[in-house]
Every structure is written in structure tokens, then in C-alpha cells.
Design a protein around this motif. Structure first.
Motif, PDB file in Angstrom:
ATOM      1  N   THR A 150       0.707  -1.234  -0.165  1.00 18.24           N
ATOM      2  CA  THR A 150      -0.111   0.104  -0.033  1.00 18.24           C
ATOM      3  C   THR A 150       0.868   1.303  -0.079  1.00 18.24           C
ATOM      4  O   THR A 150       1.795   1.373   0.698  1.00 18.24           O
ATOM      5  CB  THR A 150      -0.831   0.054   1.133  1.00 18.24           C
ATOM      6  OG1 THR A 150      -1.558  -0.983   1.294  1.00 18.24           O
ATOM      7  CG2 THR A 150      -1.673   1.317   1.187  1.00 18.24           C
ATOM      8  N   ALA A 151       0.789   2.091  -1.004  1.00 17.04           N
ATOM      9  CA  ALA A 151       1.432   3.628  -1.095  1.00 17.04           C
ATOM     10  C   ALA A 151       0.577   4.360  -0.356  1.00 17.04           C
ATOM     11  O   ALA A 151      -0.559   4.637  -0.658  1.00 17.04           O
ATOM     12  CB  ALA A 151       1.811   3.974  -2.504  1.00 17.04           C
ATOM     13  N   GLU A 200      -1.834  -2.887  -5.546  1.00 16.68           N
ATOM     14  CA  GLU A 200      -1.232  -1.475  -5.711  1.00 16.68           C
ATOM     15  C   GLU A 200      -2.061  -0.339  -5.381  1.00 16.68           C
ATOM     16  O   GLU A 200      -2.049   0.593  -5.872  1.00 16.68           O
ATOM     17  CB  GLU A 200      -0.890  -1.494  -7.391  1.00 16.68           C
ATOM     18  CG  GLU A 200       0.141  -2.499  -7.527  1.00 16.68           C
ATOM     19  CD  GLU A 200       0.741  -2.233  -9.079  1.00 16.68           C
ATOM     20  OE1 GLU A 200       0.314  -1.233  -9.704  1.00 16.68           O
ATOM     21  OE2 GLU A 200       1.006  -3.293  -9.757  1.00 16.68           O
ATOM     22  N   GLU A 209      -3.301   2.708  -3.746  1.00 13.97           N
ATOM     23  CA  GLU A 209      -2.852   4.139  -3.228  1.00 13.97           C
ATOM     24  C   GLU A 209      -3.685   5.031  -2.711  1.00 13.97           C
ATOM     25  O   GLU A 209      -4.838   5.060  -3.089  1.00 13.97           O
ATOM     26  CB  GLU A 209      -2.228   4.729  -4.701  1.00 13.97           C
ATOM     27  CG  GLU A 209      -1.299   4.177  -5.687  1.00 13.97           C
ATOM     28  CD  GLU A 209      -0.980   5.055  -6.789  1.00 13.97           C
ATOM     29  OE1 GLU A 209      -1.673   5.885  -7.194  1.00 13.97           O
ATOM     30  OE2 GLU A 209      -0.300   4.312  -7.470  1.00 13.97           O
ATOM     31  N   THR A 252      -3.978   8.620  -0.622  1.00 11.57           N
ATOM     32  CA  THR A 252      -3.365   9.895  -0.712  1.00 11.57           C
ATOM     33  C   THR A 252      -4.311  10.858   0.363  1.00 11.57           C
ATOM     34  O   THR A 252      -5.626  10.714   0.095  1.00 11.57           O
ATOM     35  CB  THR A 252      -3.244  10.670  -1.694  1.00 11.57           C
ATOM     36  OG1 THR A 252      -2.726   9.702  -2.778  1.00 11.57           O
ATOM     37  CG2 THR A 252      -2.591  11.899  -1.742  1.00 11.57           C
ATOM     38  N   THR A 284      -6.050   2.773  -7.651  1.00  7.37           N
ATOM     39  CA  THR A 284      -5.307   1.453  -8.203  1.00  7.37           C
ATOM     40  C   THR A 284      -5.033   1.291  -9.520  1.00  7.37           C
ATOM     41  O   THR A 284      -6.022   1.923 -10.193  1.00  7.37           O
ATOM     42  CB  THR A 284      -5.876   0.298  -7.267  1.00  7.37           C
ATOM     43  OG1 THR A 284      -5.058  -1.035  -7.380  1.00  7.37           O
ATOM     44  CG2 THR A 284      -7.201  -0.167  -7.820  1.00  7.37           C
ATOM     45  N   GLN A 311      -5.243   3.717 -14.587  1.00  9.37           N
ATOM     46  CA  GLN A 311      -5.840   4.201 -12.997  1.00  9.37           C
ATOM     47  C   GLN A 311      -7.097   3.886 -13.148  1.00  9.37           C
ATOM     48  O   GLN A 311      -8.169   4.375 -13.924  1.00  9.37           O
ATOM     49  CB  GLN A 311      -5.558   5.597 -12.978  1.00  9.37           C
ATOM     50  CG  GLN A 311      -3.733   5.632 -12.731  1.00  9.37           C
ATOM     51  CD  GLN A 311      -3.336   5.089 -11.539  1.00  9.37           C
ATOM     52  OE1 GLN A 311      -2.387   4.323 -11.732  1.00  9.37           O
ATOM     53  NE2 GLN A 311      -3.719   5.360 -10.331  1.00  9.37           N
TER      54      GLN A 311
END
Length: 225
Positions: free
Chosen positions: A3-4, A41, A43, A45, A98, A126
Motif C-alpha cells: 500500500t502506498a 497496488e 494508493e 493519498t 489503484t 488508473q
């Protein structure tokens, strides 16, 4: 799960006020848990909080929640509340995304063209940028016809496809009648177009009599069943 998590600003940690980093970390962890099914993947934010924000240090647990119905990936708002003796609630902006493997046109495709294995390829996109239905399994597309032309790399959306016209009005077709053991075939001219399973009228070649039958394959109509 990989996980980013991107925190776009850091809050100062001071004893006299609640850590803003803790608030945003709580929001990030909650969002990650809500979208674990999206793959490896993911993401997340988390947006910044006003550094001038002063909240009493929470002596209880920090809890994250959604103030609105979850509408999927993209932009959303996350609430974080203190459950201690001096409760408070703040709201944090977030974005979730993701990458997914989707099917796109491997070359320029014409309207009405029937898709084959070499018509499509996969690309990573995306998920939040996909604003219309998309396909991930090529076997769901092969043999279908395009409702509109596509350029190379265009997303192949399910609503851009139609079942193929297996019988064309004015074209010659094969008429098939009989049971599983004994079948009789003949020729005729289709008076209507149809996809698999449609009932169409056919003019029988030998007698000129108009019969109705079910489209059973490419230029094939079954009658009397």
C-alpha cells in the motif's frame, strides 16, 4: 498487501494539542481497510490539515468513519473523531486509486467489425480515471460487433458492443428442421436480420413459402422446433 500512502503535509507534534499526523494516519489506515479488495497496488493519498488547527489531545481512541456513502475510488472525505472525555470531530480529504488490467483496441477498429483475438490487448489503467464500463476478460468480447469505431488504445466498454447479426436480411441462409437424430436442411433467403436466438422470417428457396425460425448460428435458421 503493498500500500502506498502519501501524506501531503505534516502536522507539528506538540504536547498541548492533538497530533495532526495521528489524525491523518488514522484516516489512511481506515481507508486502506475499506478498499483492500482492489489489489496489491492500492494508493491512498490523505490531504493536508490546517497546521493552525488546535485540538485538545485525545485521551481516548481515534476513530475514522465515512460521513457519506462510499462511492468507490476517487476523491472522498473521511471523518476522524476523538472518543475521549473531550470529544471532537474533524474531516480529512482523501483520494483512493489503484491500477487494473483492462482491454483496449489493439489496432483501429471499424464500426460493425466483429472482434477477434487479435483485435484486443491489455493495458494497465488508473481505476479512478475509468469513467465508463470496462472489460477484463477477452472471452466476453470475442465475436461481438462494435457499435462505434475505436482508435488504437481506446478502452473497449461493454456498452460499445452488440451481439453479432448472424443472419442478414436479403442474404442466403440454411434452413434446418428435424430432431436430434434426423435433420433436413434446405436453402432460403432471410427476410429479416437477427442475432442468436431471434425469431426471423425466411423465404424457403424451393417453394417460396415464408416460414419462421430461430437463429441458431452463422446463416443458420432452425424451423419447426
Amino acid at each position: 498487501m503493498l500500500t502506498a500512502i502519501f501524506l501531503t503535509a505534516s502536522g507539528a507534534v506538540q504536547a498541548e494539542r492533538q497530533s495532526l499526523d495521528d489524525i491523518r494516519s488514522t484516516a489512511a489506515t481506515w481507508v486502506e481497510g475499506q478498499f483492500t479488495g482492489l489489489g496489491d497496488e492500492l494508493e491512498v493519498t490523505i490531504g493536508r490539515l490546517d497546521p493552525r488547527l488546535r485540538l485538545h489531545p485525545c485521551d481516548g481512541a481515534l476513530e475514522a468513519f465515512s460521513p457519506h456513502e462510499n462511492r468507490g475510488v476517487g476523491n472522498l472525505t473521511v471523518g476522524v473523531r476523538c472518543t475521549g472525555t473531550q470529544p471532537w470531530t474533524v474531516y480529512v480529504s482523501a483520494r483512493v486509486d489503484t491500477q487494473v488490467e483492462v482491454l483496449v483496441a489493439a489496432r483501429p477498429l471499424r464500426r460493425g467489425e466483429r472482434l477477434s483475438a487479435d483485435s484486443v490487448t491489455t493495458e494497465r489503467r488508473q481505476l479512478a480515471s475509468l469513467h465508463r464500463p470496462y472489460e477484463t476478460e477477452a472471452e466476453h468480447l470475442i465475436g461481438k460487433e462494435l457499435r462505434r469505431s475505436l482508435r488504437r488504445g481506446d478502452l473497449i466498454a461493454s456498452n460499445a458492443l452488440a451481439a453479432p447479426q448472424l443472419v442478414q436480411r436479403g442474404r442466403r441462409v440454411t434452413l434446418r428442421a428435424g430432431g436430434d437424430r434426423v435433420q433436413v436442411t434446405g436453402r432460403g433467403k432471410a427476410l429479416e436480420s437477427g442475432v442468436l436466438g431471434d425469431i426471423v422470417r425466411v423465404e424457403a428457396g424451393s417453394s417460396g413459402r415464408v416460414v419462421e425460425g430461430r437463429v441458431a448460428g452463422e446463416s443458420l435458421v432452425e424451423v419447426g422446433r
